[in-house]
Design a protein around this motif. Structure first.
Motif, PDB file in Angstrom:
ATOM      1  N   LEU A  44      18.263  53.014  22.940  1.00  0.00           N
ATOM      2  CA  LEU A  44      18.864  52.036  22.570  1.00  0.00           C
ATOM      3  C   LEU A  44      19.483  50.900  23.177  1.00  0.00           C
ATOM      4  N   ARG A  45      19.764  51.779  24.320  1.00  0.00           N
ATOM      5  CA  ARG A  45      20.650  50.658  25.584  1.00  0.00           C
ATOM      6  C   ARG A  45      20.146  49.778  26.990  1.00  0.00           C
ATOM      7  N   TYR A  54      19.865  57.289  23.405  1.00  0.00           N
ATOM      8  CA  TYR A  54      21.124  56.483  24.015  1.00  0.00           C
ATOM      9  C   TYR A  54      19.517  55.068  25.196  1.00  0.00           C
ATOM     10  N   ARG A  72      16.456  47.515  27.602  1.00  0.00           N
ATOM     11  CA  ARG A  72      16.827  45.495  27.763  1.00  0.00           C
ATOM     12  C   ARG A  72      15.757  45.636  29.721  1.00  0.00           C
ATOM     13  N   SER A 111      18.955  50.913  36.008  1.00  0.00           N
ATOM     14  CA  SER A 111      19.228  49.870  37.070  1.00  0.00           C
ATOM     15  C   SER A 111      20.009  50.552  38.425  1.00  0.00           C
ATOM     16  N   ALA A 112      21.013  50.884  37.954  1.00  0.00           N
ATOM     17  CA  ALA A 112      21.479  52.411  38.907  1.00  0.00           C
ATOM     18  C   ALA A 112      21.302  53.220  39.649  1.00  0.00           C
ATOM     19  N   TRP A 158      25.518  54.182  16.954  1.00  0.00           N
ATOM     20  CA  TRP A 158      26.413  54.447  17.796  1.00  0.00           C
ATOM     21  C   TRP A 158      26.762  56.061  18.203  1.00  0.00           C
ATOM     22  N   GLU A 189      27.184  57.090  21.333  1.00  0.00           N
ATOM     23  CA  GLU A 189      28.507  56.856  22.068  1.00  0.00           C
ATOM     24  C   GLU A 189      29.511  58.077  22.057  1.00  0.00           C
ATOM     25  N   TRP A 190      29.449  58.926  20.845  1.00  0.00           N
ATOM     26  CA  TRP A 190      30.069  59.526  20.434  1.00  0.00           C
ATOM     27  C   TRP A 190      30.061  61.076  19.811  1.00  0.00           C
ATOM     28  N   LYS A 202      23.801  56.735  34.621  1.00  0.00           N
ATOM     29  CA  LYS A 202      24.029  55.873  35.422  1.00  0.00           C
ATOM     30  C   LYS A 202      23.912  54.167  34.877  1.00  0.00           C
TER      31      LYS A 202
END
Lengths: 196, 196
Positions: free
Chosen positions: B105-106, B102, B109, B25-26, B161, B164-165, B22
Motif C-alpha cells: 500500500l505504501r 503495508y 512508489r 529507502s532507509a 488504513w 496502520e492501526w 523503516k
DNA sequence: CCTACCGATCGGTAGG
DNA sequence: CCTACCGATCGGTAGG
C-alpha cells in the motif's frame, strides 16, 4: 530578516514536495539544495539538518489540525454540526497543503526522537477530539451506538486517503469533497428500504 | 531446492517487516543480511538486487488481491453479497499479511520502471472491480445513486488504513473488523430518524 | 551563502 | 554462501 523568512518558506515548500515525491529517506540534502538553487552546504545556515526540515513540516501541520479541532469545539454545539465542520476543516487542510499533508500523514515515521513521540501525542490528541464529537452524537441520540474508536478511525481513514488521489485543479473543490465525504460517512452506501 | 525456497521465503518475510518499519529507502541490504543471518554479498545469490525484493512483495500481494476479486465475481451474484465478500476478502488479505500489505500500500512508489507502471495497472484493475460491484448495486436499486469512483475510493480508503492501526493478537479478529467496516460503509454513522 | 573537504555508508561485483 | 573490495553518494563541518 524578511528575506531569510522567505528563503525558509521556499525551502520548506520544496522539501514537502520532494519528501512527498521521493520519500524522506530517498531525498538527499543535495536534491533539496539543487531545487532551491543553492549549494548543499548552504542549507545548514537555515536549518540544523535534514531532520529539522521534516520536523518543521510535520509539526506545522499538526498545529493546524490542532487549531482546527479547537475552533470546531469552541463554536458549534450539536454533534452533527460539529462533525460537519470538523470534516470540512480537515479536508480543507489536506487539500490546501497537499504536499505537507502527505508528509504529515506518511513520512512522520522518519522523525527522530524525542520529536516522534511528541508528534504521536499531538496526533492522538486530535483523534481524541474527533472521538468526542462522535460520542456527543451518540449521547444526543443522533448517531448509532458504535465503538467510537472504530468510528473515528474509519472516518479519518476516508479523509486521510485524500492526498493519495486528490488532484489540484481537478473537477472537485475542497468543499465538494468535504460535502460528499460527510454524506457518505453519515448515511453510507445503502439505499433506505421503502416502507412496503 | 526446498532449502533455497525456504531461504527466499524467509528473506521476503524479513524484507517486508524491515520495509514496513523503516521504509524501503532507509533499509539497507546490510540491514536485511543481518536479520537473515548471512553476509550482505550473499543476498545477491538469491535476488538480483534491492528492487527485486520490493517487486516480489508488491506483485505477490497484487496477485492475491486480483484472485480475491475474481473469486467474488465468479461465485456471488447480487451486489450486497458481492460487496460483503469483497470487503471480507480484502480485510483478510490485509490482516493476514500485515507487513506485506503495508509495503504493497505504501512503498510501491519506490518500484523501478517498468515494474511501477505495471503495478499501477494491476491496482487500477482491482479498483475497477470494486467499482463494478458498486455499479451493480446501483443498477439493482440497492445502493444510493452515487459517483461510483468516489464510493470505491472511500470504501478502499477505510479498508486500506487497517495496516496502520490493526494489532495482531488484539481484541478484533479479521472477520469482526470486516463485519464492522462493511456495516459502517453500508449504513453510515447516522441513526435513522424515527417516523414521528 | 560559498569552496573545499571528511568519514561513513550505500548497492553491488569479482572470484572463489 | 563467503572474503575482499569498489566507486558513488550520503549528511554534515571548517573556515571564510
Amino acid at each position: 530578516m524578511a528575506s531569510v523568512t522567505e528563503r525558509k518558506k521556499q525551502l520548506l515548500s520544496v522539501c514537502a514536495r520532494l519528501f512527498r515525491e521521493k520519500g524522506f529517506s530517498a531525498t538527499s540534502m543535495r536534491d533539496i539544495a539543487q531545487e532551491v538553487g543553492i549549494e548543499p552546504a548552504s542549507l545548514y545556515s537555515h536549518v540544523s539538518g535534514k531532520d529539522e526540515l521534516l520536523q518543521l513540516i510535520c509539526f506545522g501541520m499538526a498545529e493546524k489540525f490542532s487549531l482546527a479541532i479547537q475552533e470546531v469545539n469552541d463554536i458549534y454545539f450539536n454533534a452533527e454540526e460539529k462533525l460537519k465542520m470538523a470534516v470540512e476543516n480537515h479536508v480543507k487542510l489536506l487539500v490546501s497543503n497537499l504536499d505537507e499533508a502527505y508528509v504529515f500523514l506518511r513520512e512522520w515515521r522518519s522523525l527522530e526522537q524525542p520529536g516522534k513521540s511528541e508528534f504521536i501525542r499531538l496526533r492522538d490528541e486530535y483523534e481524541q477530539g474527533i472521538r468526542e464529537i462522535i460520542q456527543t452524537g451518540i449521547d444526543e441520540g443522533k448517531f448509532n451506538e458504535t465503538d467510537k474508536h472504530f468510528a473515528a478511525l474509519t472516518l479519518l481513514s476516508s479523509l486521510n486517503w485524500i492526498p493519495e488521489w486528490y488532484q489540484t485543479g481537478g473537477t472537485w473543490s475542497a468543499e465538494k469533497v468535504a460535502e460528499k465525504l460527510y454524506q457518505f460517512v453519515l448515511t453510507g452506501l445503502k439505499k433506505k428500504d421503502p416502507i412496503v
